[in-house]
Design an enzyme around this catalytic site. Structure first.
Site, PDB file in Angstrom:
ATOM      1  N   HIS A 143      64.136  -2.497  65.503  1.00 23.68           N
ATOM      2  CA  HIS A 143      63.454  -3.226  66.401  1.00 23.68           C
ATOM      3  C   HIS A 143      64.351  -3.040  67.932  1.00 23.68           C
ATOM      4  O   HIS A 143      63.688  -3.294  68.816  1.00 23.68           O
ATOM      5  CB  HIS A 143      63.390  -4.818  66.099  1.00 23.68           C
ATOM      6  CG  HIS A 143      62.186  -5.094  65.038  1.00 23.68           C
ATOM      7  ND1 HIS A 143      61.593  -6.111  65.079  1.00 23.68           N
ATOM      8  CD2 HIS A 143      61.853  -4.382  64.168  1.00 23.68           C
ATOM      9  CE1 HIS A 143      60.609  -6.373  64.252  1.00 23.68           C
ATOM     10  NE2 HIS A 143      60.605  -5.165  63.668  1.00 23.68           N
ATOM     11  N   HIS A 199      59.619   0.142  54.721  1.00 24.70           N
ATOM     12  CA  HIS A 199      59.154  -0.733  53.899  1.00 24.70           C
ATOM     13  C   HIS A 199      59.464  -0.618  52.239  1.00 24.70           C
ATOM     14  O   HIS A 199      59.312  -1.138  51.242  1.00 24.70           O
ATOM     15  CB  HIS A 199      57.676  -0.970  53.630  1.00 24.70           C
ATOM     16  CG  HIS A 199      57.224  -1.392  55.167  1.00 24.70           C
ATOM     17  ND1 HIS A 199      55.910  -1.646  55.510  1.00 24.70           N
ATOM     18  CD2 HIS A 199      58.035  -1.913  56.323  1.00 24.70           C
ATOM     19  CE1 HIS A 199      55.878  -2.352  56.799  1.00 24.70           C
ATOM     20  NE2 HIS A 199      57.113  -2.225  57.016  1.00 24.70           N
TER      21      HIS A 199
END
Length: 733
Positions: A97, A260
C-alpha cells in the site's frame, strides 16, 4: 463568563488558538495554487541542510536490519497480536500500500517519500490498521535512526516478510528519502466522502490521472465495482487500474495471486465497532486509529476491510496454495460477519482446511474475494492464472519481478538505487541507458561544436525548442523522462505533436551530421553523443540570444549523456509522458476542464521549478520564439531570438488593453489603449503573469529597467537546471 481562555492574539475565546479565519482560497476557490511549487521547505526538515541520506544508507548494515526484522516478525506483541504468529502478511500489505499509490498518468504517488506516515494516506480506509505495522517497526527505525528512512524501511520490511515466509525476492534498492509533511501536488480525486466515486463519468470513464476506483482505496473495491459482486465487472476495473499503475495482465495476476498467498482479511464484526482513523483519533491514542470496541478489539476480533478469512491453507508460507484453492472449488456468494460480499467453496469438504489466525481450536474454510474470482473467470486473466498454477516456478519469477517493479517503479533509473541488493539486470521499465564507452569532449571541443551548431543554418528558435522538448519530459514524481538517452529521436516522442515532428526531423538530421563529422575526425576514443549535442545546441542558442542582447555569458554544459536505442524504450510506457499541455511552449493539445495556467503550474512542479524559475523561463522561452506551433502568442517582442526582458515589459504596459477572442477565453488580443491598434496576442498562460497577484509580483521584478542582466542570469540558471534534471550520474558522483 466563559471558562475558555481568550486567544492573546485575536482576543477570541477558542480552544484552538492556532486556527485561522477564512483563507484566500475560501474567498476565491479558483485562485491559482502556487504552493505546490514551494513544498517540503528545509524549515520543516529536522535533518538539516548538510544531511546526506545516500551516504548514511551506504554505511548501513542491511543484513543486520534484515535479521532484526526477521526476529520482530515472529515476536507477537500483546497490544497487536500477529496473525498465525507472524507479522509478515501485515508488513507485505504495508509495503504494497505504500508503493501502490503510484500512477503512470503523472508519475505521482508511490513509496519513494514515505508519505504513508501522513494524511491523507495514513487515514485512508484501505490503509486501516497499517498504523500498527508502522508502530511495530518503530524499534527497528529507532535502532538504525538516520541510516534508513521510513520510506526505505517500509519497503525493505515487505521484502523481508516475503523472504521469511519462504519466497525469493528479486532484489532491493534503497535511496528513498523521507518527506516531513504531506505533499500538496497530488490530486487524489474530487470526492468529499470516503469511498466516493465522482471520478467516473459516462460509461465508467475514469478521470485522469487517477488510478484507484474510489476515494480512499489503493486499487479496486475487493467486493466488486461499488460493492457489486460481479467478477467479470471487477476484472474490467482491475485491468484499467493496474494498467494505470504500470502493470500488464501477467504482472497483475502475479501481484494479486502472490499477495493473496499470504495472510487473511479481517471482518470480525460490523464497522460500527471501529473508531476514528489516526488523523481523527484522540490525542491519547498517540498516532493510532481504528480502535475497535468488539471484544478485545484485536486478534480474532479485528475489523479492517470487513472481509473475513484466508485464501490458503498455510497463510504464512510461500506456495502455490492460492491457485490450488482457486481452481479446486466452485464458489458461492456469501457475506462476512461484517456484511461484506465474499465467496466460499460449495464443497463442504473445504470446511476445516484453514487454521484460525489466533485460536488453535478453530478451523475454517478458505474464502475468495470477487476480485480473486476475476483471475479465474476473466477470459484474459483465466489462462494466465492457469499457466501460473501449472508452472509454479514461472509464477514465482513473475511475482518476484512484479513485486520489485511495484516497489521500485517511482525511483527512476538504476543509477538512483543504493545498496548491495540492487539487481544487475537492466529492466525495460527502468528506461535503461547504455553505459558510456568513450572519452568525453573537453572545453575546447565544446567551443568548436557550438560554433558549428550556430553556423549550421538552424535558428535560435529551432535549437531552443528542440533542447527543451528533449529535457522537459522529465518528471520529478517518478524520475522518468529527460534529455539523457536522446529519446526525442525515437518512438513515441519523435511523433508527438508538441515536438513539431517535421522541424524536429530537420534539427536532428543537422545535429547528427555535425556529430558524424566530429566523431569521424577524432583519432582517439573521444566522441559526442546526440543526447549531448541536442542540449549543447540549446545552450549555444541561448548564448547567441544573450549576445544579441548585449550580454557575453557562458551557459553551463556538462557532457556525459548517452544515446538510448529503440529496443531500450518501451513505447507504451512512454506514452503517458506526452504533454497534454506545455505552457513553456504555449502548447495546449485540446481544451480541458482544468485551466491552462493550472496545467502550467503542474508541469513546473514536475520540473521541480519554483515560481521565480517558472516565471523567468516563460519570459525567456517567449522572446526566444520557442512556441510549439510557431504561433506568435506571447511573443511580446519586436526582436525574437534575442534574450531580453521584453515579455515582461510589454505584458505590464498599461498602454495595452486585453480582450478575449472567443467565449472560451483561451486566446486574447492586446490593443493600444488609445488607437486600438493590434499589438500582441496571448494565451491564458501568458496573461496570468499580469493577472495573478503573486505571479505579477514575480513578473514586475523582471520588467524593471534595471532587470535585464538579472533576467539573463536567472534564465540561464533555470534553463541549466532543466537540462540537467535527469543527470543522476552527476548527482551520484
Amino acid at each position: 463568563m466563559s471558562t475558555d481562555s481568550q486567544c492573546p492574539v485575536t482576543g477570541r475565546a477558542n480552544k484552538h488558538a492556532a486556527r485561522v479565519g477564512r483563507m484566500n482560497r475560501d474567498w476565491w476557490p479558483n485562485q491559482l495554487n502556487l504552493k505546490i511549487l514551494h513544498q517540503h521547505s528545509p524549515l520543516s526538515n529536522p535533518m538539516g541542510g548538510n544531511f546526506n541520506y545516500s551516504e548514511e544508507f551506504k554505511a548501513l548494515d542491511l543484513a543486520a536490519v534484515r535479521n532484526d526484522i526477521f526476529e520482530l516478525m515472529t515476536n507477537s506483541q500483546d497490544w497487536w497480536p500477529a496473525d498465525y504468529g507472524h507479522y509478515g502478511p501485515l508488513f507485505i500489505r504495508m509495503a504494497w500500500h505504500s508503493a501502490g499509490t503510484y500512477r503512470t498518468g503523472d508519475g505521482r504517488g508511490g513509496a519513494r517519500s514515505g508519505s504513508q506516515r501522513f494524511a491523507p494516506l495514513n487515514s485512508w480506509p484501505d490503509n486501516a490498521n497499517l498504523d500498527k505495522a508502522r508502530m511495530l517497526l518503530w524499534p527497528i527505525k529507532q535502532k538504525y535512526g538516520k541510516k534508513i528512512s521510513w520510506a526505505d524501511l517500509l519497503i525493505f520490511a515487505g521484502n523481508c516478510a516475503l523472504e521469511s515466509m519462504g519466497f525469493k525476492t528479486f532484489g532491493f534498492g534503497g535511496g528513498r528519502e523521507d518527506i516531513w509533511e504531506p505533499g500538496e501536488d497530488i490530486y487524489w480525486g474530487a470526492e468529499d466522502t470516503w469511498l466516493g466515486d465522482k471520478r467516473y463519468s459516462g460509461e465508467r470513464l475514469l478521470e485522469n490521472p487517477l488510478a484507484a476506483v474510489q476515494m480512499g482505496l489503493i486499487y479496486v473495491n475487493p467486493e466488486g465495482p461499488n460493492g457489486n459482486p460481479d467478477p467479470l465487472a471487477a476484472a474490467k476495473d482491475i485491468r484499467e487500474t493496474f494498467a494505470r499503475m504500470a502493470m500488464n495482465d501477467e504482472e497483475t495476476v502475479a501481484l494479486i495471486a502472490g499477495g493473496h498467498t499470504f495472510g487473511k482479511c479481517h471482518g470480525a464484526g460490523a464497522a460500527t465497532h471501529v473508531g476514528p482513523e489516526p488523523e481523527g483519533a484522540s490525542i491519547i491514542e498517540q498516532g493510532l486509529g481504528w480502535k475497535c470496541s468488539l471484544g478485545t478489539g484485536r486478534g480474532e476480533h479485528t475489523i479492517t476491510s470487513g472481509l473475513e478469512g484466508a485464501w490458503t491453507t498455510n497463510p504464512v508460507k510461500w506456495d502455490n496454495g492460492f491457485f490450488d484453492v482457486l481452481f479446486s472449488y466452485d464458489w458461492a456468494l456469501a457475506k462476512s460477519p461484517a456484511g461484506a460480499h465474499q465467496w466460499i467453496p460449495t464443497d463442504p469438504a473445504a470446511k476445516g482446511t484453514v487454521p484460525d489466525a489466533h485460536n488453535p481450536a478453530k478451523r475454517h474454510a478458505p474464502m475468495m474475494l470477487t476480485t480473486d474470482l476475476a483471475l479465474k473467470l476473466d477470459p484474459i486473466y483465466g489462462p494466465i492464472s492457469k499457466r501460473f498454477h501449472e508452472q509454479p516456478d514461472l509464477f514465482a519469477d513473475a511475482f518476484a519481478r512484479a513485486w520489485f517493479k511495484l516497489t521500485h517503479r517511482d525511483m527512476g533509473p538504476r543509477a538512483c538505487y543504493l545498496g548491495p541488493e540492487v539487481p544487475a539486470e537492466d529492466l525495460i521499465w527502468q528506461d535503461p541507458l547504455p553505459a558510456r564507452n568513450h572519452e568525453l569532449i573537453d572545453d575546447q571541443d565544446i567551443a568548436e561544436l557550438k560554433g558549428k551548431i550556430v553556423t549550421s543554418g538552424l535558428s535560435v528558435s529551432q535549437l531552443v525548442s528542440t533542447a527543451w522538448a528533449s529535457a522537459s519530459t522529465f518528471r520529478s514524481s517518478d524520475r522518468r523522462g529527460g534529455a539523457n538517452g536522446a529519446r526525442i529521436r525515437l518512438a513515441p516522442q519523435k511523433d508527438w505533436e508538441v515536438n513539431q515532428p517535421a522541424q524536429l526531423k530537420l534539427v536532428l538530421e543537422t545535429l547528427e551530421g555535425i556529430q558524424k563529422q566530429f566523431n569521424s575526425a577524432q583519432s582517439g576514443g573521444k566522441r559526442v553523443s546526440i543526447a549531448d549535442l541536442i542540449v549543447l545546441g540549446g545552450c549555444a542558442a541561448v548564448e547567441l540570444a544573450a549576445r544579441n542582447a548585449g550580454h557575453e555569458i557562458i551557459v553551463p554544459f556538462t557532457p556525459g549523456r548517452t544515446d538510448a536505442a529503440q529496443e531500450q524504450t518501451d513505447v507504451v510506457a512512454f506514452a503517458p509522458l506526452e504533454p497534454a499541455a506545455d505552457g513553456f511552449r504555449n502548447y495546449l493539445k485540446t481544451r480541458y476542464s482544468v485551466s491552462a495556467e493550472e496545467l502550467l503550474v503542474d508541469r513546473a512542479q514536475l520540473l521541480t521549478l519554483s515560481a521565480p524559475e517558472m516565471t523567468v523561463l516563460i519570459g525567456g522561452m517567449r522572446v526566444l520564439d520557442a512556441n510549439a506551433d510557431r504561433s506568435r502568442h506571447g511573443v511580446f517582442t519586436r526582436r525574437p531570438g534575442t534574450l531580453t526582458n521584453d515579455f515582461f515589459v510589454n505584458l505590464l504596459d498599461m498602454g495595452t488593453t486585453w480582450n478575449a477572442t472567443s467565449e472560451a477565453e483561451d486566446v486574447f488580443e492586446g490593443r493600444d489603449r488609445v488607437t486600438g491598434e493590434m499589438k500582441w496576442t496571448g494565451t491564458r498562460v501568458d496573461l496570468i503573469f499580469g493577472s495573478n497577484s503573486l505571479l505579477r509580483a514575480q513578473a514586475e521584478v523582471y520588467g524593471c529597467k534595471d532587470a535585464q542582466e538579472k533576467f539573463v542570469v536567472d534564465f540561464i540558471a533555470a534553463w541549466s537546471k532543466v537540462m540537467n534534471l535527469d543527470r543522476f550520474d552527476i548527482a551520484n558522483s
